[in-house]
Scaffold this motif. Structure first.
Motif, PDB file in Angstrom:
ATOM      1  N   LEU A 137      -3.194   4.004  -1.181  1.00  0.00           N
ATOM      2  CA  LEU A 137      -3.861   4.000   0.125  1.00  0.00           C
ATOM      3  C   LEU A 137      -4.608   5.286   0.450  1.00  0.00           C
ATOM      4  O   LEU A 137      -5.526   5.274   1.280  1.00  0.00           O
ATOM      5  CB  LEU A 137      -2.824   3.782   1.232  1.00  0.00           C
ATOM      6  N   GLY A 184       0.852  -1.190   0.000  1.00  0.00           N
ATOM      7  CA  GLY A 184       0.000   0.000   0.000  1.00  0.00           C
ATOM      8  C   GLY A 184       0.883   1.233   0.000  1.00  0.00           C
ATOM      9  O   GLY A 184       1.831   1.304   0.772  1.00  0.00           O
ATOM     10  N   TYR A 204      -5.936  -2.631   7.277  1.00  0.00           N
ATOM     11  CA  TYR A 204      -4.888  -2.488   6.259  1.00  0.00           C
ATOM     12  C   TYR A 204      -4.064  -3.764   6.088  1.00  0.00           C
ATOM     13  O   TYR A 204      -3.940  -4.297   4.991  1.00  0.00           O
ATOM     14  CB  TYR A 204      -3.999  -1.288   6.588  1.00  0.00           C
TER      15      TYR A 204
END
Lengths: 570, 570
Positions: free
Chosen positions: A374, A338, A453
């Motif tokens: 992200l 990310g 995440y």
């Protein structure tokens, strides 16, 4: 704080009484350099410009490497930890030769960047001779760092040596014990020749204190080497030591590594020992400091960590350390990264944004890497504002009482970045309840980071700092690094191979409207203070973050990334 | 606190409004027991004496095991975790048979000891059927706890089930998430049939709350089952579950295990997950709570931990957990055990001192064990006084503010041991500085314990509590267990095979003169309150402590010790 912006701990008259002690301390460094090799010292002082010049010009101090002989330059410049130990085993080099070359490089580093607080030259030479004798007698190395020269951030206790952590009031402090990390590095065969500078209070992303003054950036001497492990970054970047052993509670390994184009690791807490060091942090658990290494290659960070943990076994000495071996990495065939271009709170300077873009462009071409943007799902500006504000409050949760009690006995003046730090939480002591509440918020974030995440991603790539290497006294925003101290996820900082460019990086992007953004970009009157001219020579480094305790994987992924980017050993 | 010894959070009128909710909650438990098997329930209520009798007489409730059929008694009484899973694999038993037998045993346990807060009978039966189907379809077990009936301390969040942690004000709390431990145990194949009682505030070494009342000790019903995991100790000792999943911040797994003659483990912090539970402890880091199991044999503690950690991998769900596998033990051929007869602060009751003496006498005969008497080199009475006082202050470092905020909305009356607990730190909130200072002292102790004691010793053997199973409301001194929470060294509690004896244990030893000693031994007027008659039926258990993160070795050494002592599965 009184109205004239001074603190009651400051007392110029009292501080003046410490002058002779400070002078004697600094004279000892000069004396050791001279005593080691008077001719060499003379040659160096003749070649290296004055402090005034170095402080005002963007001097590339690495050009002074030519003060060393070509053999010495080869030793300090080209040989990795693995090379050094292997060449001792094979008889091509002795620990003494290595140590002498590194002492010379450290002298050059000191004269150009003012990175050393205390030299340990006689001790280093004696140690090197003992190591050579041991190898001769046994045909064996003492350990995996046999003859490897490591510089030590000064606040680590060194037995019977003055240990100040840059607190002037501690100039009578000669610890009876030594840092567990020193015990371990000793056991592994390391040689210590220097103890390096940290800033006042050990709480700047810069390096300036009232004992040894300001440390400079080797790549551009008028810039900051970062901090608080800025003595380490300067000496390692000057090839003055193989590895710098630093510490990090808000970015203090990572900012220095980034500002000097090195590799730096902030491990998960409790993997390396913090035991027996001087700081104001004792008993503070909301954000836990770590020790971590700075080095010139990612492979050396890896082998250093492996040696320290697997051979050093810090948990045998320090009950706070977790007994987790430095294991083989476990990377999936394709890694998913990310990318955070901007933390949604403080827009990076153009060189940094460009650094992320150029890096992502190269990584995206690699079939083994999947990139996910992200920013669209990241915390909002408002959320990040609240997180960072809480983060700052936790740093100063005791209302700076312990810090002030450590400065007061000397009356030493408080430096600008010290005062900046002291206002982090508004200067007020939290209640235990208030502290618990913020801890609870922090723990919820840690969980959310894992669930939201890292359930999908392997790593997160982000800037290390909002700018390239910073102007001294201007490292105001810690958010890019301190966010990960708050969450305690491990990261590696690595050079992106990108440097600030006065032309490419001149345009100010569209800015957000929050107070932290303004603090970084604007002057007191709201005008833009960012000036591309100021950052000449400043490198850009990025930060790769992984799951808690998966430090090995972050290191392994960084190997992959720098190999794609073509980043060589510094 | 007001002058009449009441707290402003108490409000009888407000509390009365919760009466219907409390009644409905308790009626649900009765309804579930009746619905499961009306005949069996009738038989049980006829056989088991009234609460009045159980509360005043030393009834051995294990005699009510005979309310189960001999097949059922065999299942709940004789089969270990290994037996249960193996007999399901071989087709000798189904998960449903096991679950039904354990539900019956839990009903008997509940009627005799009042250990259950919430039954999960329909859920358990459905789960058992699903497990049976899975095994039938795949010829495989879901995991190492397939069909193993585990009871859950109620304060662990259970998705969509009322979760109160015994706070009356939380009777509207239906969590959306579940405790990570429940997720893990589910994954391993466990069956949950009960959620068990904890005391008010989860902070007594006893079990009494305003929702379900007082829990009794199965071995002598007028005694306390310990706490705060006293619902777990009572149900496991009654053979009402295979393993009880409890938690411990000051002795809350160990006192209950000791009082009911079970095995209990307080692991090093962060090995089992604490995530998603209800308590007042959020964000408090000075003394960190742990979850830990209570079981009838040390082998089952071992296999439970191994399953939870190695198959459950809590770090995948909870970023606070350390990714350390439950490894094979590493015991030296001869183990060196330091024995602490007395913590130098509060003299144990005679049964406990006799328990240590008799245990040491047996162990001393074993050539594989070396015994070292620790009292001569242990912390002095003054040092222990200061350590314990600091320990208590850390428990209530927020001045009880969070606790009071959790009691206030219901106005529930504060029970005697709650008020005792609230005075631990004098009722005052520490400053963050004061808190940091005590943390620093704690960290120094952790290091000293490693350097001074565990550099030489493998383990430390000590009492678990100052007495045998305690009189309800009288568990005043936590020091024997809480010392190890402060230091965070892991321990196992095991039955010494010694029981309080009215004649042997009548003589009051010479006493020390400190306030904690007097609190335990004397009444308000300074007379001796200890009365050997009060402790009939109370067992004595000892505590074995090892190095941080060496939980496996403590378990392995306990196996060795109980084998020497001839302690069988309960």
């Amino acid at each position: 704080m009184t109205q004239d912006n001074s603190y009651p701990s400051e007392d110029a008259v009292k501080f003046a009484t410490f002058g002779p002690k400070i002078d004697a301390y600094n004279k000892d460094a000069v004396d050791q350099m001279q005593a080691f090799d008077p001719e060499f010292y003379k040659k160096c002082t003749a070649a290296i410009p004055s402090a005034e010049v170095l402080d005002s010009d963007p001097v590339d101090a690495t050009k002074f490497w030519n003060l060393l002989s070509s053999e010495e330059q080869n030793i300090v410049g080209n040989l990795t930890i693995a090379d050094l130990t292997q060449k001792q085993l094979s008889g091509e080099l002795t620990a003494l030769q290595i140590t002498e070359a590194y002492i010379k490089a450290a002298i050059v580093a000191q004269l150009a960047t003012n990175c050393v607080m205390q030299f340990l030259i006689p001790e280093a030479l004696q140690r090197a001779r003992e190591l050579d004798q041991y190898l001769k007698d046994t045909q064996k190395l003492v350990g995996p760092l046999h003859g490897v020269v490591v510089s030590l951030k000064e606040h680590m206790n060194y037995k019977n040596k003055m240990t100040t952590a840059s607190y002037v009031a501690y100039m009578d402090n000669f610890p009876e014990n030594e840092a567990v990390s020193i015990t371990i590095l000793n056991k592994l065969g390391a040689v210590f020749h220097t103890r390096t500078a940290q800033p006042q209070g050990i709480m700047h992303l810069d390096t300036w204190n009232n004992i040894t003054g300001r440390t400079r950036n080797p790549l551009s001497t008028r810039l900051s080497p970062g901090g608080s492990s800025g003595g380490e970054s300067a000496i390692v970047a000057m090839h003055g030591s193989v590895v710098g052993h630093g510490s990090d509670i808000g970015g203090s390994v990572r900012a220095p590594a980034a500002f000097t184009n090195l590799f730096g690791l902030r491990p998960t807490t409790r993997r390396l020992s913090l035991m027996n060091g001087l700081s104001s942090g004792k008993g503070q658990e909301s954000i836990v400091a770590v020790q971590g290494p700075l080095a010139r290659s990612i492979d050396e960070l890896d082998s250093y960590m492996k040696a320290y943990i697997n051979e050093g076994k810090p948990w045998l000495y320090d009950p706070m350390c977790v007994p987790i071996e430095w294991r083989k990495e476990q990377l999936p065939a394709k890694i998913k990264i990310g990318v955070l271009y901007d933390d949604n709170l403080v827009t990076p300077f153009p060189a940094v944004s460009r650094g992320v873009r150029e890096t992502v462009a190269k990584l995206s071409k690699c079939p083994d890497i999947e990139i996910v943007e992200l920013n669209p799902t990241w915390y909002s500006e408002k959320e990040m504002f609240d997180i960072y504000t809480a983060n700052l409050k936790l740093y100063t949760c005791d209302g700076n009482k312990v810090q002030l009690s450590m400065w007061a006995p000397s009356g030493e003046p408080l430096l600008p970045l010290t005062k900046h730090y002291m206002k982090f939480g508004g200067g007020e002591e939290l209640s235990v309840c208030g502290n618990k509440e913020l801890n609870g918020m922090r723990d919820a974030l840690r969980v959310e980071m894992l669930q939201k995440y890292f359930s999908d991603l392997d790593f997160i790539l982000s800037p290390t700092y909002n700018g390239p290497a910073e102007i001294p006294g201007q490292s105001l925003y810690w958010g890019y690094t301190s966010f990960w101290n708050l969450l305690d996820y491990p990261n590696v900082v690595f050079p992106a191979g990108v440097y600030h460019d006065v032309e490419k990086d001149a345009v100010v992007p569209e800015l957000k409207n929050n107070a932290y953004e303004k603090m970084v970009w604007c002057d007191d009157k709201g005008g833009i203070k960012y000036n591309a001219e100021s950052y000449v020579g400043g490198p850009v480094a990025l930060q790769l973050t992984g799951k808690r305790y998966c430090d090995e994987d972050v290191v392994a992924a960084t190997k992959k990334i720098v190999s794609i980017l073509g980043i060589e050993r510094r």
